[in-house]
Design a protein around this motif. Structure first.
Motif, short mmCIF file in Angstrom:
data_model
loop_
_atom_site.label_atom_id
_atom_site.label_comp_id
_atom_site.label_asym_id
_atom_site.label_seq_id
_atom_site.Cartn_x
_atom_site.Cartn_y
_atom_site.Cartn_z
N LEU A 26 -53.33 -62.10 -75.57
CA LEU A 26 -54.48 -62.61 -76.34
C LEU A 26 -54.66 -64.10 -76.13
O LEU A 26 -55.77 -64.59 -75.97
N ARG A 27 -53.57 -64.85 -76.11
CA ARG A 27 -53.64 -66.29 -75.90
C ARG A 27 -54.22 -66.61 -74.53
O ARG A 27 -55.09 -67.47 -74.39
N LEU A 28 -53.76 -65.90 -73.49
CA LEU A 28 -54.29 -66.13 -72.14
C LEU A 28 -55.77 -65.77 -72.05
O LEU A 28 -56.57 -66.48 -71.43
N LEU A 33 -61.51 -67.47 -71.79
CA LEU A 33 -62.84 -67.42 -72.38
C LEU A 33 -63.30 -68.82 -72.78
O LEU A 33 -64.46 -69.19 -72.57
N TYR A 34 -62.39 -69.63 -73.33
CA TYR A 34 -62.72 -71.00 -73.74
C TYR A 34 -63.14 -71.83 -72.53
O TYR A 34 -64.14 -72.55 -72.58
N LYS A 35 -62.40 -71.72 -71.43
CA LYS A 35 -62.76 -72.46 -70.22
C LYS A 35 -64.11 -72.02 -69.67
O LYS A 35 -64.91 -72.84 -69.24
N LYS A 36 -64.35 -70.72 -69.70
CA LYS A 36 -65.61 -70.19 -69.17
C LYS A 36 -66.79 -70.71 -69.99
O LYS A 36 -67.81 -71.13 -69.43
N ILE A 37 -66.65 -70.72 -71.31
CA ILE A 37 -67.73 -71.21 -72.17
C ILE A 37 -67.95 -72.69 -71.95
O ILE A 37 -69.10 -73.16 -71.90
N ASN A 38 -66.88 -73.46 -71.81
CA ASN A 38 -67.03 -74.90 -71.57
C ASN A 38 -67.70 -75.18 -70.24
O ASN A 38 -68.49 -76.11 -70.12
N GLN A 39 -67.38 -74.39 -69.22
CA GLN A 39 -68.03 -74.59 -67.92
C GLN A 39 -69.51 -74.29 -68.01
O GLN A 39 -70.33 -75.02 -67.47
N GLU A 40 -69.88 -73.22 -68.71
CA GLU A 40 -71.30 -72.88 -68.85
C GLU A 40 -72.03 -73.95 -69.64
O GLU A 40 -73.14 -74.32 -69.31
#
Length: 77
Positions: A26-28, A33-40
């Motif tokens: 879950l942590r990974l 997901l956090y990185k993907k949202i920040n990139q978008e």
């Protein structure tokens, strides 16, 4: 009786290990997901800085004259 205690021990050991593995997975997943949202979000802010600002206008409602009349209701006490 010993077999029953072994079963209980291994059952709770398995649950404990599944809980640890589940937390790691879950942590990974949340980090990805956090990185993907920040990139978008970064791409969107970069697009806005390039002059690609979009403004949305409201569409006017088109109501037919023969549709009916407006009824104003009064509140009763």
């Amino acid at each position: 009786m010993i077999a029953f205690l072994k079963f209980i021990f291994y059952f709770f050991l398995t649950l404990f290990l599944l809980g640890l593995i589940g937390r790691i997975i879950l942590r990974l997943w949340l980090r990805r997901l956090y990185k993907k949202i920040n990139q978008e979000t970064g791409q969107q802010s970069a697009d806005n800085s390039k002059g690609r600002n979009f403004s949305f206008t409201r569409k006017k409602k088109i109501i037919d004259k023969n549709q009916g009349e407006y009824v104003d209701y009064e509140e009763l006490d």
